[in-house]
Design an enzyme around this catalytic site. Structure first.
Site, PDB file in Angstrom:
ATOM      1  N   ASN A  16       0.865  -1.332   0.132  1.00 27.58           N
ATOM      2  CA  ASN A  16       0.051   0.034   0.155  1.00 27.58           C
ATOM      3  C   ASN A  16       0.899   1.177   0.010  1.00 27.58           C
ATOM      4  O   ASN A  16       1.459   1.418   0.769  1.00 27.58           O
ATOM      5  CB  ASN A  16      -0.810  -0.060   1.490  1.00 27.58           C
ATOM      6  CG  ASN A  16      -1.643   1.364   1.336  1.00 27.58           C
ATOM      7  OD1 ASN A  16      -1.886   2.275   0.382  1.00 27.58           O
ATOM      8  ND2 ASN A  16      -2.110   1.638   2.666  1.00 27.58           N
ATOM      9  N   LYS A  20      -0.071   4.386  -0.213  1.00 31.64           N
ATOM     10  CA  LYS A  20      -0.618   5.417   0.158  1.00 31.64           C
ATOM     11  C   LYS A  20      -0.169   6.737  -0.594  1.00 31.64           C
ATOM     12  O   LYS A  20      -0.218   6.390  -1.952  1.00 31.64           O
ATOM     13  CB  LYS A  20      -0.191   5.780   1.335  1.00 31.64           C
ATOM     14  CG  LYS A  20      -0.078   4.470   2.463  1.00 31.64           C
ATOM     15  CD  LYS A  20       0.073   4.963   3.879  1.00 31.64           C
ATOM     16  CE  LYS A  20       0.188   3.529   4.808  1.00 31.64           C
ATOM     17  NZ  LYS A  20      -0.020   3.808   6.053  1.00 31.64           N
ATOM     18  N   HIS A  63      -9.532   1.305   4.647  1.00 28.30           N
ATOM     19  CA  HIS A  63      -8.137   1.321   5.201  1.00 28.30           C
ATOM     20  C   HIS A  63      -8.417   2.362   6.439  1.00 28.30           C
ATOM     21  O   HIS A  63      -9.310   3.363   6.230  1.00 28.30           O
ATOM     22  CB  HIS A  63      -7.348   1.974   4.239  1.00 28.30           C
ATOM     23  CG  HIS A  63      -5.708   2.000   5.005  1.00 28.30           C
ATOM     24  ND1 HIS A  63      -5.525   2.855   5.849  1.00 28.30           N
ATOM     25  CD2 HIS A  63      -4.794   1.092   4.881  1.00 28.30           C
ATOM     26  CE1 HIS A  63      -4.001   2.668   6.365  1.00 28.30           C
ATOM     27  NE2 HIS A  63      -3.920   1.541   5.734  1.00 28.30           N
ATOM     28  N   GLU A 104      -7.017   4.912   7.627  1.00 27.07           N
ATOM     29  CA  GLU A 104      -6.777   6.380   7.350  1.00 27.07           C
ATOM     30  C   GLU A 104      -7.843   6.914   6.457  1.00 27.07           C
ATOM     31  O   GLU A 104      -8.270   7.855   6.802  1.00 27.07           O
ATOM     32  CB  GLU A 104      -5.335   6.360   6.483  1.00 27.07           C
ATOM     33  CG  GLU A 104      -3.925   6.146   7.156  1.00 27.07           C
ATOM     34  CD  GLU A 104      -2.916   5.582   6.650  1.00 27.07           C
ATOM     35  OE1 GLU A 104      -3.021   5.704   5.338  1.00 27.07           O
ATOM     36  OE2 GLU A 104      -2.006   5.201   7.310  1.00 27.07           O
ATOM     37  N   GLU A 110      -5.526  -4.927  10.438  1.00 21.78           N
ATOM     38  CA  GLU A 110      -4.671  -3.965  10.712  1.00 21.78           C
ATOM     39  C   GLU A 110      -4.835  -3.087  11.829  1.00 21.78           C
ATOM     40  O   GLU A 110      -5.598  -2.292  11.898  1.00 21.78           O
ATOM     41  CB  GLU A 110      -4.351  -2.736   9.511  1.00 21.78           C
ATOM     42  CG  GLU A 110      -4.247  -3.803   8.048  1.00 21.78           C
ATOM     43  CD  GLU A 110      -3.571  -2.350   7.154  1.00 21.78           C
ATOM     44  OE1 GLU A 110      -2.532  -2.678   6.688  1.00 21.78           O
ATOM     45  OE2 GLU A 110      -4.267  -1.303   6.821  1.00 21.78           O
ATOM     46  N   GLY A 165       2.380   2.330  10.611  1.00 18.57           N
ATOM     47  CA  GLY A 165       3.310   3.208  10.725  1.00 18.57           C
ATOM     48  C   GLY A 165       4.042   3.747  11.930  1.00 18.57           C
ATOM     49  O   GLY A 165       4.714   4.854  11.850  1.00 18.57           O
ATOM     50  N   SER A 210       3.267  -2.200  10.170  1.00 16.41           N
ATOM     51  CA  SER A 210       4.612  -2.313  10.464  1.00 16.41           C
ATOM     52  C   SER A 210       5.337  -3.671  10.120  1.00 16.41           C
ATOM     53  O   SER A 210       6.226  -4.015  10.922  1.00 16.41           O
ATOM     54  CB  SER A 210       5.067  -1.975  11.806  1.00 16.41           C
ATOM     55  OG  SER A 210       4.754  -0.563  11.901  1.00 16.41           O
TER      56      SER A 210
END
Ligand code: PEP
Length: 256
Positions: free
Chosen positions: A9, A11, A97, A99, A169, A175, A215
């Site tokens: 991904n 991003k 996701h 985010e 996730e 991250g 991560s």
């Protein structure tokens, strides 16, 4: 019976030029994907066409988008349709996701509409689910994730099960450099698979790949991928460098 899927991904990183450079770097290291592993890269929308051309030289590395709209077309400024994605050879689309849920107001309902649209139009959704740190501390993580899985799959029939990918996730691991332990990941993946068995059947649930994301790096990929219900990774930071992404692909191949 489930093949590992190693998915990047990207991003909001890599415009068309950097996309070419990164994919050529990946090609220089691995050539084609090892036979036992499926690969996927999900660049930003602006770079999908470039990626599609570059990927003609890398067998087994598929293309995916990071989002799609649930309507066919029309007055939805800034959005992209399933038809546009399939026209540039996208096979997958990441949906829900954390985010997008956090910064762009996506909910289980919008994710569900997009999942159905993607499946109807021949795209494989990579449905992201995961709990926040507060939810884990309050011991609500299983309930939260179960609800996200149920919410995303309303109206999805068992026939489509083999086209589904779920990515677990934990938000606190995305991250941050902090990773779920392999046992934490396995516990959640097993729970997700049990939920999929309830929704569909054991046979269907056994076909659905459940990726771990948060991560994942070359140094921790092996212990995560060794777990029986971890069928691959959704990888952010480490997918932006050809060497770390291909290292994880090699690790998956060794374990296959
Ligand atoms: C992600 O964005 O899906 C992700 C898992 O990112 P990272 O690997 O950087 O934690």
């Amino acid at each position: 019976m489930r093949r590992f899927l190693i998915a990047g991904n990207w991003k909001m990183n890599c415009g068309p030029k950097e996309t070419s450079t990164l994919l050529q770097g990946i090609e220089n290291i691995i050539g084609n994907m090892p036979k036992a592993v499926d690969g996927l890269v999900c660049p930003p929308t602006i770079s999908l066409t470039t990626a599609s051309v570059e990927l003609q030289d890398i067998d087994g590395l598929a293309l995916g988008a990071q989002n799609v709209h649930s309507e066919d077309n029309g007055a939805y400024t800034g959005e992209v349709s399933t038809e546009m994605l399939t026209e540039v050879n996208c096979e997958y689309v990441i949906l829900g996701h954390s985010e997008r849920r956090q910064y762009f107001g996506e909910t289980d309902k919008t994710v569900n509409a997009k999942v159905n649209k993607a499946l109807n139009d021949g795209l494989k959704p990579v449905i992201c689910v995961g709990e926040s740190l507060e939810q884990r501390k309050a011991n609500e993580h299983k309930l939260r994730v179960k609800k996200q899985v149920q919410g995303a799959l309303i109206g999805v029939e068992e026939d489509d099960a083999s086209n589904l990918v779920i990515a677990y996730e934990p938000i606190w691991a995305i991250g941050t450099g902090e990773t779920a332990t392999p046992d934490q990941a396995q516990e959640m993946h097993k729970m997700i698979r049990e939920e999929l068995s309830e929704l569909y059947s054991e046979e269907a649930a056994a076909k659905i790949r459940i990726l771990y994301g948060g991560s994942m790096k070359p140094h921790n990929a092996e212990e995560l991928l060794q777990k029986p219900d971890v069928d691959g990774g959704l990888i952010g930071g480490a997918s932006l460098k050809a060497d770390s992404f291909t290292d994880i692909i090699h690790i998956a191949n060794e374990l296959s």
